[in-house]
Write an enzyme that holds these catalytic residues in place. Structure first.
Site, PDB file in Angstrom:
ATOM      1  N   CYS A  33       0.832  -1.207   0.000  1.00 30.62           N
ATOM      2  CA  CYS A  33       0.000   0.000   0.000  1.00 30.62           C
ATOM      3  C   CYS A  33       0.866   1.256   0.000  1.00 30.62           C
ATOM      4  CB  CYS A  33      -0.945  -0.073   1.198  1.00 30.62           C
ATOM      5  SG  CYS A  33      -1.457   1.475   1.908  1.00 30.62           S
ATOM      6  N   CYS A  72       0.518   3.735   2.795  1.00 32.02           N
ATOM      7  CA  CYS A  72       1.056   3.194   4.059  1.00 32.02           C
ATOM      8  C   CYS A  72       2.553   3.444   4.137  1.00 32.02           C
ATOM      9  CB  CYS A  72       0.799   1.688   4.161  1.00 32.02           C
ATOM     10  SG  CYS A  72      -0.940   1.244   4.119  1.00 32.02           S
TER      11      CYS A  72
END
Lengths: 288, 101
Positions: B30, B33
């Site tokens: 991600c 992230c």
């Protein structure tokens, strides 16, 4: 491989391109022609320097694009549907093409793509998502809806197709180009409300009918700077992209300028920020 | 350093903790992230003595993600006395999170 891809062809994006092109950087501008920009909507611009009788917004917009073309900037009229970061580079995607670039400047203006539907904000992160590639994982074998009606919605659909059980594209009363796929339905009814207890559970339409869904992906209209910024992890505050004085986002090589960074919605401010972004891209690429 | 959290130590380290706990739900694939990771790491340093900071890999801990209705990452949740008191979804400013402690 481009040195810089600029998304958006308004005063911010064009100004940035004038500097990068003149510095001999391989520059590409991608913009969506059917999308009417804030500048085109301005009937008469009479507060911008140098036009003694004012100028129509649409005319100024067209002149800007011609100026960039005359300088040799490559311009492509397609809808950008996704931006990905790959190492120190970016991949910019439309439904038809993929381009690699060392840097990206976001300059698509200040479009608000959040649909005005009751419950959407309440369930953000609890079933409402703005990024298929980021959050599709949470909906493995589930039934999801996508709110949207164009290339962007189709691109998000393709990102989800192999993960989820079923997809219902909700156009919310809008028309949509033909799109057929095995587990995809298109519903054109107007949406009234998103319902759930702790998370998204149902969608109620204005005709009082209800469908059950586990998640909703928002991909309305043409994706704008904020959507792309969110996907690659750029900081956003109050729907505006956070940049420093040099128009840099928190991601190396990604810049934003013009209305999408907030502040004054003025041509002069967009031109100024586009200039800064263009110059900063030149600085950044010279540092290698 | 952030604590690595999983179903095995979640009860002990988060729900039974005397100090508040900041939990970062993330995944390696991600992008956003990855942008948050250094922020969370420096929060762990700055909150030392005041609060614990832990991270949960949602790929390996889907049950915890489901239990806390995490459906978008990165999601950061603050637990006080075993209960969720605040949730941040998406990339956030360090100070915005620090202000909650």
């Amino acid at each position: 491989m481009y040195d810089v891809i600029i998304i958006g062809a308004g005063p911010a994006g064009i100004s940035a391109s004038l500097y990068t092109q003149r510095a001999n950087l391989k520059t590409l501008i991608i913009y969506k022609k059917t999308e009417i920009s804030a500048l085109e909507k301005a009937n008469e611009v009479s507060n911008y320097y140098g036009f003694e009788k004012g100028i129509k917004g649409k005319e100024l917009y067209g002149k800007g694009i011609k100026q960039a073309v005359n300088l040799g900037v490559e311009i492509l009229e397609e809808e950008v549907t996704n931006i990905k970061q790959e190492g120190n580079q970016f991949k910019v995607e439309t439904l038809k093409n993929k381009f690699d670039s060392k840097t990206v400047i976001l300059a698509t203006g200040n479009k608000r793509n959040k649909p005005n539907i009751k419950g959407i904000e309440l369930f953000e992160g609890k079933g409402i998502s703005y990024c298929a590639i980021c959050d599709g994982f949470f909906f493995k074998n589930k039934n999801v809806a996508i709110i949207g009606n164009g290339d962007y919605a189709i691109s998000e659909t393709m990102d989800l197709q192999n993960i989820v059980k079923s997809i219902t594209i909700l156009t919310n009363g809008q028309e949509m180009p033909e799109y057929r796929a095995e587990n995809v339905d298109i519903v054109k009814k107007e949406i009234d409300e998103v319902i759930g207890e702790k998370r998204v559970e149902k969608i109620k339409f204005k005709d009082n009918s209800i469908i059950k869904v586990d998640g909703i992906f928002v991909a309305q209209g043409v994706a704008g700077s904020t959507e792309f910024a969110r996907k690659v992890g750029a900081k956003i505050q109050n729907d505006k992209i956070v940049v420093n004085d040099a128009m840099e986002t928190n991601i190396k090589g990604l810049y934003a300028c013009g209305d999408c960074t907030g502040g004054l919605y003025q041509i002069s401010k967009a031109v100024y920020e586009g200039t800064k972004a263009g110059l900063q891209v030149i600085n950044y690429l010279m540092s290698f | 350093m952030e604590l690595n959290l999983s179903l095995e130590n979640f009860q002990k380290e988060v729900l039974n903790s005397n100090d508040p706990v900041l939990v970062d739900f993330y995944a390696d694939w991600c992008g956003p992230c990855k942008m948050m990771a250094p922020v969370v790491e420096s929060l762990a340093e700055e909150l030392k003595g005041k609060a614990k900071v832990g991270k949960i890999n949602v790929d390996q801990n889907q049950d915890l993600a489901i239990e806390y209705n995490v459906m978008s990452i990165p999601t950061l949740i603050i637990f006080k006395d075993g209960k969720e008191t605040k949730r941040f979804v998406g990339v956030r400013d360090k100070n915005e999170i620090l202000n909650e402690f």
